[in-house]
Design a protein around this motif. Structure first.
Motif, PDB file in Angstrom:
ATOM      1  N   ASP A   2      64.288  -1.282 -43.624  1.00 55.11           N
ATOM      2  CA  ASP A   2      64.958  -2.546 -43.298  1.00 55.11           C
ATOM      3  C   ASP A   2      64.761  -3.581 -44.403  1.00 55.11           C
ATOM      4  O   ASP A   2      65.677  -4.329 -44.744  1.00 55.11           O
ATOM      5  N   LEU A   3      63.552  -3.622 -44.957  1.00 52.34           N
ATOM      6  CA  LEU A   3      63.279  -4.573 -46.039  1.00 52.34           C
ATOM      7  C   LEU A   3      64.117  -4.264 -47.270  1.00 52.34           C
ATOM      8  O   LEU A   3      64.724  -5.169 -47.855  1.00 52.34           O
ATOM      9  N   LEU A   4      64.166  -3.002 -47.650  1.00 48.71           N
ATOM     10  CA  LEU A   4      64.914  -2.624 -48.856  1.00 48.71           C
ATOM     11  C   LEU A   4      66.417  -2.773 -48.678  1.00 48.71           C
ATOM     12  O   LEU A   4      67.139  -2.985 -49.658  1.00 48.71           O
ATOM     13  N   ALA A   5      66.890  -2.694 -47.425  1.00 43.28           N
ATOM     14  CA  ALA A   5      68.310  -2.889 -47.147  1.00 43.28           C
ATOM     15  C   ALA A   5      68.635  -4.369 -46.899  1.00 43.28           C
ATOM     16  O   ALA A   5      69.767  -4.711 -46.561  1.00 43.28           O
ATOM     17  N   ASP A   6      67.635  -5.233 -47.043  1.00 44.30           N
ATOM     18  CA  ASP A   6      67.781  -6.679 -46.853  1.00 44.30           C
ATOM     19  C   ASP A   6      68.173  -7.041 -45.419  1.00 44.30           C
ATOM     20  O   ASP A   6      68.821  -8.050 -45.185  1.00 44.30           O
ATOM     21  N   ARG A   7      67.755  -6.205 -44.452  1.00 43.34           N
ATOM     22  CA  ARG A   7      67.948  -6.519 -43.030  1.00 43.34           C
ATOM     23  C   ARG A   7      66.754  -7.274 -42.461  1.00 43.34           C
ATOM     24  O   ARG A   7      66.776  -7.691 -41.301  1.00 43.34           O
ATOM     25  N   ALA A   8      65.704  -7.405 -43.254  1.00 46.26           N
ATOM     26  CA  ALA A   8      64.492  -8.116 -42.856  1.00 46.26           C
ATOM     27  C   ALA A   8      63.862  -8.696 -44.112  1.00 46.26           C
ATOM     28  O   ALA A   8      64.180  -8.278 -45.225  1.00 46.26           O
ATOM     29  N   GLY A   9      62.976  -9.653 -43.914  1.00 44.88           N
ATOM     30  CA  GLY A   9      62.292 -10.283 -45.040  1.00 44.88           C
ATOM     31  C   GLY A   9      60.798 -10.045 -44.972  1.00 44.88           C
ATOM     32  O   GLY A   9      60.214 -10.007 -43.884  1.00 44.88           O
ATOM     33  N   LEU A  10      60.181  -9.892 -46.119  1.00 46.92           N
ATOM     34  CA  LEU A  10      58.737  -9.679 -46.212  1.00 46.92           C
ATOM     35  C   LEU A  10      58.068 -10.958 -46.684  1.00 46.92           C
ATOM     36  O   LEU A  10      58.502 -11.577 -47.661  1.00 46.92           O
ATOM     37  N   TRP A  11      57.012 -11.337 -46.004  1.00 44.84           N
ATOM     38  CA  TRP A  11      56.227 -12.518 -46.348  1.00 44.84           C
ATOM     39  C   TRP A  11      54.789 -12.086 -46.585  1.00 44.84           C
ATOM     40  O   TRP A  11      54.272 -11.235 -45.856  1.00 44.84           O
TER      41      TRP A  11
END
Length: 139
Positions: free
Chosen positions: A43-52
């Motif tokens: 999901d992060l790599l597909a830009d469906r979620a953000g990492l903080w």
């Protein structure tokens, strides 16, 4: 201690992943979820979620914690959602980071901020209310 909450740019997610994986894996294991660290990374790599990442200003590594967020449209408006949040020494940074998450969510046009997780987080969140319960039966 000065705590920094910083959104990881998409192009750095893979490079940061080994540093946040222990926190994300622990967060996954703390609750009943179909999510895995691998599905979260996808999901992060597909830009469906953000990492903080959560770190101390004067000692960034190892990170204090990490979070995974997303935005979604609901019947109640635009919701900023903290899907996973994990780390060490949370009592030292959780309130600081939540205030920053709230500001980022507001600046992004969100009407609500949802946090999914285990009930133990409630003691850190006196100004939040529980809005649903998940009931499960193993078959």
């Amino acid at each position: 201690m000065t705590v920094i909450l910083d959104r990881c740019p998409l192009e750095l997610v893979e490079r940061m992943w080994p540093h946040v994986l222990p926190h994300i894996a622990r967060a996954c294991n703390a609750v009943t979820t179909s999510e895995t660290p691998e599905s979260i990374l996808s999901d992060l790599l597909a830009d469906r979620a953000g990492l903080w990442v959560i770190m101390e200003a004067d000692n960034p590594l190892p990170f204090l914690g990490a979070a995974v967020t997303c935005m979604r449209q609901t019947n109640n408006g635009l919701v900023a959602e903290i899907r996973f949040l994990g780390g060490r020494q949370g009592h030292r940074w959780i309130r600081i980071c939540l205030k920053e998450f709230e500001g980022h969510a507001r600046d992004s046009g969100a009407d609500l901020l949802h946090i999914e997780g285990r009930r133990g987080w409630r003691r850190f969140l006196p100004d939040y209310r529980e809005i649903r319960t998940v009931i499960e039966k193993r078959l």
